[in-house]
Design a protein around this motif. Structure first.
Motif, PDB file in Angstrom:
ATOM      1  N   SER A  20       0.855  -1.186   0.000  1.00 41.01           N
ATOM      2  CA  SER A  20       0.000   0.000   0.000  1.00 41.01           C
ATOM      3  C   SER A  20       0.892   1.237   0.000  1.00 41.01           C
ATOM      4  O   SER A  20       2.099   1.149   0.227  1.00 41.01           O
ATOM      5  N   TYR A  21       0.297   2.379  -0.260  1.00 39.53           N
ATOM      6  CA  TYR A  21       1.040   3.632  -0.166  1.00 39.53           C
ATOM      7  C   TYR A  21       0.126   4.729   0.349  1.00 39.53           C
ATOM      8  O   TYR A  21      -1.104   4.619   0.295  1.00 39.53           O
ATOM      9  N   ARG A  22       0.752   5.762   0.867  1.00 40.98           N
ATOM     10  CA  ARG A  22       0.014   6.875   1.455  1.00 40.98           C
ATOM     11  C   ARG A  22      -0.177   7.988   0.426  1.00 40.98           C
ATOM     12  O   ARG A  22       0.680   8.226  -0.412  1.00 40.98           O
ATOM     13  N   VAL A  23      -1.310   8.663   0.536  1.00 44.71           N
ATOM     14  CA  VAL A  23      -1.629   9.794  -0.333  1.00 44.71           C
ATOM     15  C   VAL A  23      -1.502  11.067   0.481  1.00 44.71           C
ATOM     16  O   VAL A  23      -2.012  11.161   1.600  1.00 44.71           O
ATOM     17  N   THR A  24      -0.816  12.061  -0.089  1.00 44.16           N
ATOM     18  CA  THR A  24      -0.488  13.286   0.626  1.00 44.16           C
ATOM     19  C   THR A  24      -1.283  14.468   0.095  1.00 44.16           C
ATOM     20  O   THR A  24      -1.471  14.609  -1.122  1.00 44.16           O
ATOM     21  N   ASN A  25      -1.735  15.322   0.997  1.00 41.29           N
ATOM     22  CA  ASN A  25      -2.360  16.592   0.612  1.00 41.29           C
ATOM     23  C   ASN A  25      -1.248  17.570   0.235  1.00 41.29           C
ATOM     24  O   ASN A  25      -0.423  17.922   1.082  1.00 41.29           O
ATOM     25  N   PRO A  26      -1.190  18.025  -1.025  1.00 50.62           N
ATOM     26  CA  PRO A  26      -0.082  18.901  -1.429  1.00 50.62           C
ATOM     27  C   PRO A  26      -0.135  20.289  -0.798  1.00 50.62           C
ATOM     28  O   PRO A  26       0.863  21.016  -0.857  1.00 50.62           O
ATOM     29  N   ALA A  27      -1.265  20.640  -0.183  1.00 46.25           N
ATOM     30  CA  ALA A  27      -1.364  21.935   0.481  1.00 46.25           C
ATOM     31  C   ALA A  27      -0.831  21.907   1.901  1.00 46.25           C
ATOM     32  O   ALA A  27      -0.440  22.944   2.445  1.00 46.25           O
ATOM     33  N   THR A  28      -0.811  20.730   2.521  1.00 50.02           N
ATOM     34  CA  THR A  28      -0.389  20.629   3.926  1.00 50.02           C
ATOM     35  C   THR A  28       0.742  19.637   4.136  1.00 50.02           C
ATOM     36  O   THR A  28       1.353  19.634   5.208  1.00 50.02           O
ATOM     37  N   GLU A  29       0.985  18.782   3.151  1.00 47.92           N
ATOM     38  CA  GLU A  29       1.956  17.683   3.227  1.00 47.92           C
ATOM     39  C   GLU A  29       1.555  16.631   4.249  1.00 47.92           C
ATOM     40  O   GLU A  29       2.369  15.797   4.660  1.00 47.92           O
ATOM     41  N   GLU A  30       0.286  16.620   4.643  1.00 51.19           N
ATOM     42  CA  GLU A  30      -0.228  15.621   5.568  1.00 51.19           C
ATOM     43  C   GLU A  30      -0.792  14.423   4.805  1.00 51.19           C
ATOM     44  O   GLU A  30      -1.305  14.562   3.700  1.00 51.19           O
ATOM     45  N   THR A  31      -0.711  13.244   5.414  1.00 50.12           N
ATOM     46  CA  THR A  31      -1.291  12.042   4.822  1.00 50.12           C
ATOM     47  C   THR A  31      -2.808  12.100   4.952  1.00 50.12           C
ATOM     48  O   THR A  31      -3.348  12.350   6.030  1.00 50.12           O
ATOM     49  N   ARG A  79     -23.164  11.323  -5.010  1.00 48.95           N
ATOM     50  CA  ARG A  79     -21.941  11.138  -4.222  1.00 48.95           C
ATOM     51  C   ARG A  79     -20.966  12.302  -4.379  1.00 48.95           C
ATOM     52  O   ARG A  79     -19.785  12.164  -4.020  1.00 48.95           O
ATOM     53  N   LYS A  80     -21.432  13.433  -4.875  1.00 45.87           N
ATOM     54  CA  LYS A  80     -20.501  14.525  -5.150  1.00 45.87           C
ATOM     55  C   LYS A  80     -19.795  15.013  -3.888  1.00 45.87           C
ATOM     56  O   LYS A  80     -18.637  15.443  -3.952  1.00 45.87           O
ATOM     57  N   ALA A  81     -20.453  14.932  -2.744  1.00 51.34           N
ATOM     58  CA  ALA A  81     -19.802  15.379  -1.509  1.00 51.34           C
ATOM     59  C   ALA A  81     -18.627  14.469  -1.161  1.00 51.34           C
ATOM     60  O   ALA A  81     -17.535  14.942  -0.815  1.00 51.34           O
ATOM     61  N   ALA A  82     -18.830  13.152  -1.251  1.00 47.97           N
ATOM     62  CA  ALA A  82     -17.749  12.216  -0.926  1.00 47.97           C
ATOM     63  C   ALA A  82     -16.629  12.285  -1.966  1.00 47.97           C
ATOM     64  O   ALA A  82     -15.444  12.287  -1.617  1.00 47.97           O
ATOM     65  N   ILE A  83     -17.009  12.341  -3.234  1.00 47.66           N
ATOM     66  CA  ILE A  83     -15.997  12.451  -4.291  1.00 47.66           C
ATOM     67  C   ILE A  83     -15.236  13.760  -4.146  1.00 47.66           C
ATOM     68  O   ILE A  83     -13.999  13.797  -4.230  1.00 47.66           O
ATOM     69  N   GLY A  84     -15.970  14.841  -3.921  1.00 52.55           N
ATOM     70  CA  GLY A  84     -15.339  16.152  -3.785  1.00 52.55           C
ATOM     71  C   GLY A  84     -14.422  16.239  -2.586  1.00 52.55           C
ATOM     72  O   GLY A  84     -13.329  16.823  -2.672  1.00 52.55           O
ATOM     73  N   GLN A  85     -14.828  15.653  -1.471  1.00 50.67           N
ATOM     74  CA  GLN A  85     -13.981  15.682  -0.278  1.00 50.67           C
ATOM     75  C   GLN A  85     -12.667  14.953  -0.528  1.00 50.67           C
ATOM     76  O   GLN A  85     -11.587  15.453  -0.185  1.00 50.67           O
ATOM     77  N   ALA A  86     -12.755  13.779  -1.128  1.00 49.20           N
ATOM     78  CA  ALA A  86     -11.533  13.022  -1.421  1.00 49.20           C
ATOM     79  C   ALA A  86     -10.640  13.788  -2.387  1.00 49.20           C
ATOM     80  O   ALA A  86      -9.417  13.866  -2.203  1.00 49.20           O
ATOM     81  N   LEU A  87     -11.247  14.369  -3.425  1.00 44.31           N
ATOM     82  CA  LEU A  87     -10.471  15.098  -4.428  1.00 44.31           C
ATOM     83  C   LEU A  87      -9.828  16.342  -3.837  1.00 44.31           C
ATOM     84  O   LEU A  87      -8.655  16.637  -4.120  1.00 44.31           O
ATOM     85  N   ALA A  88     -10.566  17.079  -3.023  1.00 40.82           N
ATOM     86  CA  ALA A  88     -10.009  18.296  -2.424  1.00 40.82           C
ATOM     87  C   ALA A  88      -8.802  17.972  -1.553  1.00 40.82           C
ATOM     88  O   ALA A  88      -7.782  18.677  -1.598  1.00 40.82           O
ATOM     89  N   LEU A  89      -8.884  16.912  -0.774  1.00 44.24           N
ATOM     90  CA  LEU A  89      -7.786  16.556   0.126  1.00 44.24           C
ATOM     91  C   LEU A  89      -6.550  16.075  -0.634  1.00 44.24           C
ATOM     92  O   LEU A  89      -5.422  16.396  -0.266  1.00 44.24           O
ATOM     93  N   GLU A  90      -6.743  15.308  -1.699  1.00 49.18           N
ATOM     94  CA  GLU A  90      -5.584  14.730  -2.387  1.00 49.18           C
ATOM     95  C   GLU A  90      -4.973  15.661  -3.425  1.00 49.18           C
ATOM     96  O   GLU A  90      -3.834  15.467  -3.842  1.00 49.18           O
ATOM     97  N   SER A  91      -5.720  16.696  -3.851  1.00 49.25           N
ATOM     98  CA  SER A  91      -5.247  17.568  -4.925  1.00 49.25           C
ATOM     99  C   SER A  91      -4.948  18.989  -4.494  1.00 49.25           C
ATOM    100  O   SER A  91      -4.281  19.725  -5.226  1.00 49.25           O
TER     101      SER A  91
END
Length: 474
Positions: A20-31, A79-91
């Motif tokens: 597995s691998y971790r996904v990072t928020n590029p705005a905070t560098e947090e996993t 599911r736009k809220a769930a999709i959007g939340q995931a996308l906002a955090l990872e991008s």
């Protein structure tokens, strides 16, 4: 932190090797997420599932496939809220922009559902009496879809919606920077009731992606990515002579004539350059300005870019967000430094800010030359080069003196200039008095090293088909 599993044959599947691998928020560098990494064996299993499903999927009437796509679009919106939340955090996008991307992805899905009754063949006169020639449009089979990080939700549906309506099934490899939103989309596949195996989504490394793309049951590979990635896909396609559709790099030129509305041009160009931190293949990267208004437009661009705030968009959605990674920022900054060393004038930006996040300020360069790296290579970040020109012939020669030919822009009120540019620009798209936006009923196709094939509209949909000639003697 959500741990996402791979999606094969409508089942959630953990990595069989425990990777597995971790996904990072590029705005905070947090996993912000953890993703199971599919093995080569699981990539093969996904292709087998897609191939088995395709036999039944292609036999459905096209209107039945269209009904499935409409249900899928409804599930994406639900599911736009769930999709959007995931996308906002990872991008690093704002939540509003991320949710809007999910809605826009649903829109293009509905658009392709409308092609259900419009996938046409041809009847061709035969040279032989008592004979008809009938040309059918048929699905390719299994399509491998390789998705970029910059607009991963929209691009995913931009590829799989036309693939599905034409009777294909898909195996999707999302970018390893932005896989979480893809797995939220996989849940929408379940919610919509799509048959097992029609859509499969797996996170994987380059070695596993090669196994996927060289599988003998994969008939087509579609990629949005860099020129280097496109070259790898061409290597993969040689193994089984798979069809390819490649949307690669861009270096959009904007030509601004002396009669243009300079305020509008400046606002549009700044918006194009700062949207998603310039990580858009059609973003304006080089501006050619007629000499009479060169200084005036440079002043406007400098003022607007200098004033454009950047930072974490979860706190201030109007800010320009981060680049995708530390290495992306390092590469862009190195290009700017080399340009300055070669004689370019840094008007604003051009520095690496301190603190967490992969931010880079809007940057403006003048006194650049056509042969400089910063003009000839894609930056894919918030860096803008401005050069003067004399005549429209001169501007077109500069715009066309390039390895890329994806999108182009012209600001003028002179219809003669518009007609000349429309005939002579060496790019797949020309936008007049506006910056690129890729209307999905058009056709998004690059010239030169910007790609092969294309996306969107009738012609993008037909990329996912092959022809069969039936010769009927009666």
């Amino acid at each position: 932190m959500t741990h996402y599993l791979n999606f094969i044959n409508n089942q959630w599947v953990a990595a069989d090797n425990g990777a597995s691998y971790r996904v990072t928020n590029p705005a905070t560098e947090e996993t912000v997420g953890q993703v199971s990494a599919a093995s080569a064996a699981q990539a093969l299993a996904a292709v087998d599932a897609a191939a088995a499903a395709q036999r039944g999927w292609r036999k459905l009437t096209s209107i039945a496939r269209g009904d499935h796509l409409r249900a899928f679009a409804d599930a994406l919106v639900a599911r736009k809220a769930a999709i959007g939340q995931a996308l906002a955090l990872e991008s690093g996008k704002s939540l509003e922009d991320a949710e809007n991307e999910a809605v826009y992805a649903a829109d293009i899905t509905r658009y392709h559902a409308e092609w259900a009754r419009r996938i046409e063949g041809e009847i061709i006169p035969s040279d032989t009496p008592g004979e008809n020639l009938m040309l059918h449009r048929e699905p390719m089979g299994v399509v491998a879809c390789l998705i970029p990080f910059n607009y991963p939700v929209y691009t995913l549906l931009r590829k799989i919606a036309p693939a599905l309506i034409t009777g294909n099934t898909v195996v999707v490899r999302p970018s390893n920077h932005t896989p979480c939103s893809a797995f939220e989309i996989a849940q929408a596949v379940l919610d919509a009731g799509l048959p097992p195996g029609v859509v499969n989504i797996l996170a994987m490394g380059h070695a596993e992606a090669e196994v996927l793309c060289t599988h003998p049951k994969v008939a087509m590979i579609t990629l949005t990515g860099s020129v280097g990635a496109g070259q790898r896909v061409l290597d993969y396609s040689r193994v089984n002579i798979a069809k390819v559709s490649l949307e690669l790099g861009g270096k959009t030129p904007a030509i601004v004539a002396a009669d243009a509305d300079l305020e509008k041009a400046a606002n549009d160009i700044v918006r194009s350059k700062t949207t998603h931190c310039g990580q858009l293949c059609t973003a304006v990267e080089r501006v050619y300005v007629q000499e009479a208004v060169f200084e005036a437009l440079v002043a406007k661009l400098k003022e607007k870019l200098s004033a454009h705030a950047y930072g974490n968009r979860s706190a201030q959605s109007q800010h320009m967000g981060p680049l995708v990674s530390a290495s992306a920022r390092q590469g862009i900054h190195a290009m700017v430094e080399r340009a300055v060393q070669a004689g370019a004038q840094l008007e604003c930006g051009g520095s690496v800010p301190s603190g967490p996040g992969y931010f880079y300020p809007p940057t403006l360069l003048t006194q650049v030359r056509q042969d400089m790296e910063i003009v000839q290579e894609e930056v894919f970040g918030p860096v803008l080069c401005v050069l003067p020109y004399t005549t429209l012939d001169h501007a077109l020669a500069l715009a066309n003196d390039h390895q890329f030919g994806l999108a182009s822009v012209l600001y003028t009120e002179d219809y003669r200039s518009v007609m000349q540019a429309g005939n002579e620009i060496e790019a797949g798209e020309l936008y007049i008095n506006r910056t690129p936006a890729d209307p999905y009923q058009g056709y998004h196709a690059g010239w030169k090293r910007s790609g092969l094939g294309g996306d969107d509209g009738k012609h993008g949909m037909l990329e996912f088909t092959q022809t069969r000639l039936v010769v009927m003697k009666y």
